[in-house]
Write a protein that holds these residues in place. Structure first.
Motif, PDB file in Angstrom:
ATOM      1  N   VAL A  56       0.788  -1.039  -0.045  1.00 29.06           N
ATOM      2  CA  VAL A  56      -0.100  -0.061   0.008  1.00 29.06           C
ATOM      3  C   VAL A  56       0.805   1.030  -0.120  1.00 29.06           C
ATOM      4  CG1 VAL A  56      -1.977   1.161   1.151  1.00 29.06           C
ATOM      5  CG2 VAL A  56      -1.703  -1.320   1.294  1.00 29.06           C
ATOM      6  N   MET A  57       0.753   2.128  -1.023  1.00 28.43           N
ATOM      7  CA  MET A  57       1.539   3.363  -0.972  1.00 28.43           C
ATOM      8  C   MET A  57       0.659   4.677  -1.356  1.00 28.43           C
ATOM      9  SD  MET A  57       4.503   4.285  -3.712  1.00 28.43           S
ATOM     10  CE  MET A  57       3.379   4.286  -4.915  1.00 28.43           C
ATOM     11  N   THR A  58       1.015   5.622  -0.617  1.00 27.05           N
ATOM     12  CA  THR A  58       0.513   7.115  -0.880  1.00 27.05           C
ATOM     13  C   THR A  58       1.415   8.126  -0.958  1.00 27.05           C
ATOM     14  OG1 THR A  58      -1.316   6.541   0.881  1.00 27.05           O
ATOM     15  CG2 THR A  58      -0.805   8.883   0.228  1.00 27.05           C
ATOM     16  N   LEU A  59       1.224   8.678  -2.299  1.00 18.53           N
ATOM     17  CA  LEU A  59       2.215   9.620  -2.670  1.00 18.53           C
ATOM     18  C   LEU A  59       1.630  10.966  -2.680  1.00 18.53           C
ATOM     19  CD1 LEU A  59       4.929   8.915  -4.000  1.00 18.53           C
ATOM     20  CD2 LEU A  59       4.179   9.342  -6.288  1.00 18.53           C
ATOM     21  N   TRP A  60       2.680  12.074  -1.794  1.00 19.86           N
ATOM     22  CA  TRP A  60       2.021  13.318  -1.767  1.00 19.86           C
ATOM     23  C   TRP A  60       2.981  14.367  -2.744  1.00 19.86           C
ATOM     24  CZ3 TRP A  60      -1.890  14.735   1.603  1.00 19.86           C
ATOM     25  CH2 TRP A  60      -2.493  13.769   2.165  1.00 19.86           C
ATOM     26  N   ASP A  61       2.275  15.506  -2.977  1.00 20.53           N
ATOM     27  CA  ASP A  61       3.193  16.526  -3.548  1.00 20.53           C
ATOM     28  C   ASP A  61       3.782  17.159  -2.530  1.00 20.53           C
ATOM     29  OD1 ASP A  61       1.360  18.134  -2.243  1.00 20.53           O
ATOM     30  OD2 ASP A  61       0.600  19.185  -4.274  1.00 20.53           O
ATOM     31  N   SER A  62       4.804  18.183  -2.945  1.00 23.07           N
ATOM     32  CA  SER A  62       5.725  18.836  -2.063  1.00 23.07           C
ATOM     33  C   SER A  62       5.083  19.730  -1.129  1.00 23.07           C
ATOM     34  CB  SER A  62       6.582  19.481  -2.600  1.00 23.07           C
ATOM     35  OG  SER A  62       6.135  20.534  -3.384  1.00 23.07           O
ATOM     36  N   GLU A  65      -0.709  19.055  -0.742  1.00 18.18           N
ATOM     37  CA  GLU A  65      -2.168  19.471  -1.259  1.00 18.18           C
ATOM     38  C   GLU A  65      -2.762  18.470  -1.855  1.00 18.18           C
ATOM     39  OE1 GLU A  65      -1.326  22.927  -3.343  1.00 18.18           O
ATOM     40  OE2 GLU A  65      -1.201  24.294  -1.699  1.00 18.18           O
ATOM     41  N   HIS A  66      -1.989  17.359  -2.632  1.00 19.93           N
ATOM     42  CA  HIS A  66      -2.587  16.328  -3.359  1.00 19.93           C
ATOM     43  C   HIS A  66      -1.838  15.028  -2.993  1.00 19.93           C
ATOM     44  CE1 HIS A  66      -4.550  19.562  -6.120  1.00 19.93           C
ATOM     45  NE2 HIS A  66      -3.501  20.064  -6.063  1.00 19.93           N
ATOM     46  N   SER A  67      -2.498  13.933  -3.182  1.00 26.46           N
ATOM     47  CA  SER A  67      -2.233  12.663  -2.937  1.00 26.46           C
ATOM     48  C   SER A  67      -2.570  11.727  -3.737  1.00 26.46           C
ATOM     49  CB  SER A  67      -2.345  12.398  -1.304  1.00 26.46           C
ATOM     50  OG  SER A  67      -3.772  12.258  -1.267  1.00 26.46           O
ATOM     51  N   TYR A  68      -2.227  10.664  -4.081  1.00 27.64           N
ATOM     52  CA  TYR A  68      -2.653   9.564  -4.968  1.00 27.64           C
ATOM     53  C   TYR A  68      -2.161   8.213  -4.084  1.00 27.64           C
ATOM     54  CZ  TYR A  68      -3.726   6.875  -8.627  1.00 27.64           C
ATOM     55  OH  TYR A  68      -4.437   5.731  -9.656  1.00 27.64           O
ATOM     56  N   SER A  69      -3.276   7.424  -3.695  1.00 21.70           N
ATOM     57  CA  SER A  69      -3.077   6.112  -2.849  1.00 21.70           C
ATOM     58  C   SER A  69      -3.091   4.860  -4.106  1.00 21.70           C
ATOM     59  CB  SER A  69      -3.745   5.974  -1.830  1.00 21.70           C
ATOM     60  OG  SER A  69      -3.523   7.074  -0.993  1.00 21.70           O
ATOM     61  N   MET A  70      -2.557   3.702  -3.809  1.00 21.21           N
ATOM     62  CA  MET A  70      -2.466   2.427  -4.631  1.00 21.21           C
ATOM     63  C   MET A  70      -2.372   1.345  -3.943  1.00 21.21           C
ATOM     64  SD  MET A  70       0.171   2.939  -7.743  1.00 21.21           S
ATOM     65  CE  MET A  70      -0.535   1.742  -8.547  1.00 21.21           C
ATOM     66  N   VAL A  71      -2.902   0.343  -4.218  1.00 19.45           N
ATOM     67  CA  VAL A  71      -2.764  -1.083  -3.504  1.00 19.45           C
ATOM     68  C   VAL A  71      -2.054  -1.869  -4.690  1.00 19.45           C
ATOM     69  CG1 VAL A  71      -3.448  -3.161  -2.527  1.00 19.45           C
ATOM     70  CG2 VAL A  71      -4.411  -0.617  -1.881  1.00 19.45           C
ATOM     71  N   SER A  72      -1.001  -2.277  -4.390  1.00 20.73           N
ATOM     72  CA  SER A  72      -0.408  -3.299  -5.548  1.00 20.73           C
ATOM     73  C   SER A  72      -0.194  -4.635  -5.134  1.00 20.73           C
ATOM     74  CB  SER A  72       0.962  -2.680  -6.243  1.00 20.73           C
ATOM     75  OG  SER A  72       0.827  -1.495  -6.389  1.00 20.73           O
ATOM     76  N   ARG A  73      -0.070  -5.650  -5.980  1.00 19.81           N
ATOM     77  CA  ARG A  73      -0.206  -7.091  -5.597  1.00 19.81           C
ATOM     78  C   ARG A  73       1.256  -7.253  -5.848  1.00 19.81           C
ATOM     79  NH1 ARG A  73      -2.812 -11.417  -4.498  1.00 19.81           N
ATOM     80  NH2 ARG A  73      -1.935 -13.737  -5.251  1.00 19.81           N
ATOM     81  N   ILE A  74       2.069  -8.063  -4.957  1.00 23.29           N
ATOM     82  CA  ILE A  74       3.339  -8.511  -5.251  1.00 23.29           C
ATOM     83  C   ILE A  74       3.378 -10.023  -5.889  1.00 23.29           C
ATOM     84  CG2 ILE A  74       5.544  -9.049  -4.037  1.00 23.29           C
ATOM     85  CD1 ILE A  74       4.580  -7.166  -2.054  1.00 23.29           C
ATOM     86  N   LYS A  75       3.814  -9.767  -7.168  1.00 22.93           N
ATOM     87  CA  LYS A  75       3.887 -11.038  -8.113  1.00 22.93           C
ATOM     88  C   LYS A  75       4.918 -12.088  -7.719  1.00 22.93           C
ATOM     89  CE  LYS A  75       1.773  -8.619 -11.813  1.00 22.93           C
ATOM     90  NZ  LYS A  75       2.007  -8.179 -13.413  1.00 22.93           N
ATOM     91  N   PRO A  76       4.564 -13.457  -7.531  1.00 23.50           N
ATOM     92  CA  PRO A  76       5.684 -14.425  -7.376  1.00 23.50           C
ATOM     93  C   PRO A  76       6.622 -14.344  -8.380  1.00 23.50           C
ATOM     94  CG  PRO A  76       3.676 -15.454  -8.116  1.00 23.50           C
ATOM     95  CD  PRO A  76       3.552 -13.912  -7.844  1.00 23.50           C
ATOM     96  N   MET A  77       7.883 -14.045  -8.041  1.00 19.61           N
ATOM     97  CA  MET A  77       9.039 -14.232  -8.766  1.00 19.61           C
ATOM     98  C   MET A  77      10.398 -14.901  -8.137  1.00 19.61           C
ATOM     99  SD  MET A  77       9.285 -10.101 -10.313  1.00 19.61           S
ATOM    100  CE  MET A  77      10.625 -10.632 -11.250  1.00 19.61           C
ATOM    101  N   PRO A  78      11.264 -15.570  -8.989  1.00 22.29           N
ATOM    102  CA  PRO A  78      12.516 -16.151  -8.250  1.00 22.29           C
ATOM    103  C   PRO A  78      13.102 -15.408  -7.579  1.00 22.29           C
ATOM    104  CG  PRO A  78      11.780 -16.957 -10.610  1.00 22.29           C
ATOM    105  CD  PRO A  78      11.189 -15.764 -10.320  1.00 22.29           C
ATOM    106  N   LEU A  79      14.000 -15.838  -6.893  1.00 22.25           N
ATOM    107  CA  LEU A  79      14.989 -14.838  -6.064  1.00 22.25           C
ATOM    108  C   LEU A  79      15.890 -14.523  -7.248  1.00 22.25           C
ATOM    109  CD1 LEU A  79      15.613 -16.756  -2.630  1.00 22.25           C
ATOM    110  CD2 LEU A  79      14.296 -14.562  -3.451  1.00 22.25           C
ATOM    111  N   ASN A  80      16.371 -13.118  -7.152  1.00 23.96           N
ATOM    112  CA  ASN A  80      17.259 -12.697  -8.275  1.00 23.96           C
ATOM    113  C   ASN A  80      17.981 -11.738  -7.627  1.00 23.96           C
ATOM    114  OD1 ASN A  80      18.588 -11.471 -10.335  1.00 23.96           O
ATOM    115  ND2 ASN A  80      17.216 -12.590 -11.796  1.00 23.96           N
ATOM    116  N   PHE A  81      19.408 -11.903  -6.919  1.00 23.27           N
ATOM    117  CA  PHE A  81      20.271 -10.835  -6.614  1.00 23.27           C
ATOM    118  C   PHE A  81      20.612  -9.684  -7.338  1.00 23.27           C
ATOM    119  CE2 PHE A  81      20.458 -14.226  -3.360  1.00 23.27           C
ATOM    120  CZ  PHE A  81      19.812 -13.724  -2.393  1.00 23.27           C
ATOM    121  N   GLU A  82      20.988 -10.225  -8.654  1.00 26.07           N
ATOM    122  CA  GLU A  82      21.424  -9.332  -9.725  1.00 26.07           C
ATOM    123  C   GLU A  82      20.368  -8.274  -9.957  1.00 26.07           C
ATOM    124  OE1 GLU A  82      22.807  -9.151 -14.392  1.00 26.07           O
ATOM    125  OE2 GLU A  82      21.887 -11.128 -13.469  1.00 26.07           O
TER     126      GLU A  82
END
Length: 257
Positions: A56-62, A65-82
Motif C-alpha cells: 500500500v502506498m500513498t504519494l504526496w506532492d511537496s 495538497e494532493h495525494s494518490y494512493s494505490m494498492v499493488s499485488r506482489i507477483k511471485p518471482m524467483p529470487l534474483n540478487f542481480e
C-alpha cells in the motif's frame, strides 16, 4: 489535474519498482529507502506499507495538497540478487542524474527483461554446493556423490514444478521426497560410512535462507508485520521439507511408528 496525473504516473512506477524488489528477495527497509529516494527525485513524498503479497502506498506532492494512493499485488518471482542490485543502482541514478520518468520506466523494464542464468548451470552448481555441504559436515566421498545426485534429481523436479506453477508448499514437499528418496540409499544399500550425512544434507538446498534472514532483519528494522509474515512463510516451507523427508523415512522403513 496535471498534479494528479503526475502523481499517478510516479506512483505506478514506484509501485512496480517496489513490488519487483520485494518479489526478488530484497529487504523491506532497502526497498523503502530506494522508493523514497525515487519519490524525492521527483519532488514528492511517499508513505508505504508492506505485506506478504500486497503493498500500500500513498504519494504526496511537496506541499501536501494532493495525494494518490494505490494498492499493488506482489507477483511471485524467483529470487534474483542481480535484479535486486541493479534496481537499487537505478534508484541512485534517478536521484543523482534526475532521469525523466519515461526513461526511468524503460530502464526498469530493461533490467527486468534481462535473461536469467541458464537453469542447467544453476542445477549443476546447486548440486555441487549441496555436496560440499555434505563434506562440510564430515560426510565421506560416497555420501557426497549420493547428495550430488539426490540434489540434482530433487532440484530438477523443483524447477519443472515451478514452471508448471504448482503450489509452493506442494513443490517443497515433493522436492524433499525426491531428494531424500535417493539420499536414503546410503542406509538401504550400505553405501559409505556416513549415510546419516547423506540423508540429512540431501534436502539442505531447499532451506529458505533468504526469507528467514529478511524476516529477522525486517523485524529488527521495525517492519514487524512484513518480518513476521516472512518468518511464518519460511516456517511453513521448513515444515514442508520435514513432511517430505519424514514420508520417505516411513516409506523406506528407516523410521517406524
Amino acid at each position: 489535474m496535471e498534479n494528479h496525473k503526475e502523481l499517478k504516473s510516479v506512483a505506478k512506477f514506484i509501485s512496480d519498482f517496489s513490488t519487483c524488489m520485494m518479489a526478488v528477495g530484497a529487504q523491506t527497509s532497502r526497498i523503502e529507502r530506494n522508493a523514497l529516494r525515487i519519490a524525492k527525485a521527483y519532488h514528492l513524498k511517499a508513505e508505504m506499507l508492506f505485506f506478504q503479497k500486497t503493498m500500500v502506498m500513498t504519494l504526496w506532492d511537496s506541499r501536501n495538497e494532493h495525494s494518490y494512493s494505490m494498492v499493488s499485488r506482489i507477483k511471485p518471482m524467483p529470487l534474483n540478487f542481480e535484479i535486486n542490485a541493479r534496481l537499487s543502482h537505478l534508484s541512485w541514478r534517478i536521484h543523482d542524474e534526475h532521469i525523466p520518468l519515461n526513461r526511468a520506466s524503460k530502464l526498469c523494464q530493461r533490467i527486468l527483461a534481462r535473461p536469467r542464468v541458464n537453469p542447467w548451470i544453476v542445477l549443476w552448481l546447486v548440486s555441487f554446493a549441496n555436496a560440499s555441504f555434505c563434506r562440510l559436515f564430515h560426510g565421506d566421498f560416497i555420501s557426497m556423490a549420493i547428495v550430488f545426485v539426490a540434489t540434482f534429481i530433487g532440484f530438477f523436479f523443483k524447477q519443472q514444478m515451478q514452471k508448471w506453477h504448482w503450489n509452493e508448499f506442494a513443490v517443497f514437499i515433493l522436492s524433499a521426497m525426491f531428494a531424500s528418496a535417493f539420499g536414503s540409499l546410503g542406509y538401504l544399500c550400505n553405501w559409505g560410512t556416513t549415510p546419516d550425512m547423506a540423508l540429512g544434507t540431501s534436502v539442505l538446498y531447499l532451506i529458505p535462507g533468504v526469507p528467514l534472514i529478511n524476516g529477522v532483519m525486517d523485524i529488527i528494522d521495525g517492519h514487524i508485520v512484513t518480518g513476521c509474515c516472512r518468518l511464518f512463510n519460511a516456517a511453513l516451507l521448513v515444515s514442508c521439507i520435514a513432511i517430505g523427508l519424514s514420508a520417505i523415512l516411513f516409506i523406506t522403513g528407516l523410521v517406524t511408528i
